[in-house]
Design a protein around this motif. Structure first.
Motif: not given
Length: 178
Positions: A141-160
């Protein structure tokens, strides 16, 4: 930034197998503290309730979205920066060969608490322990840690939510064995 130094995050992982939580527990460095959030129904069995309580699991009552989000956000706000809650954004184990649709809970929690999201993609756990099986097969099994994801407060929740799912989907597609 390595996962050992990760701080002020909400961890999200895809969910394909009952192995996923165990895999995460085995691979996350000791310097990174975390706990899981799970639906309240999992805590109904006395043995599971005792183990989950000892592990600091956050019980989520999904009957009311507002209550569930408030419970989760309050728990995250009370955590030290070193500790993260782990969420399965698909809400349940998926049965398809792709990621399932994501629920908004991780994005809403990150927005309400000011934390980033640390996406982690687990590859091929469903090949080792698919639904209906109780004994895992041997394999990798491979575990892949991705870069941190920051929410875009100018976008909608659905877009994030869609942006988060797209980032995880890109990594998932690259690592999928058939």
């Amino acid at each position: 930034m390595t996962l050992a130094a990760d701080a002020n995050s909400v961890i999200v992982i895809n969910h394909r197998s009952h192995l996923d939580g165990f895999i995460l527990m085995d691979t996350v460095p000791d310097e990174k503290w975390f706990t899981f959030a799970a639906k309240k129904e999992l805590c109904d069995a006395p043995l599971l309730r005792t183990g989950f309580a000892g592990a600091g699991l956050i019980e989520i009552d999904r009957k009311s979205g507002k209550v569930a989000l408030d419970t989760l956000s309050d728990a995250v706000r009370a955590m030290s920066p070193r500790r993260s809650v782990v969420l399965f954004p698909e809400g349940t184990r998926t049965t398809t060969h792709t990621l399932g649709p994501f629920k908004a809970g991780a994005v809403l929690t990150a927005r309400q608490t000011g934390r980033t999201i640390r996406p982690i993609v687990i590859h091929n756990s469903d090949l080792l322990l698919p639904r209906g099986r109780f004994n895992p097969r041997s394999g990798t099994v491979e575990v892949q840690v991705l870069a941190p994801f920051s929410c875009d407060l100018t976008a909608s929740v659905d877009e994030d939510v869609e942006r988060l799912r797209s980032a995880m989907m890109a990594a998932f597609d690259l690592g999928r064995l058939e």
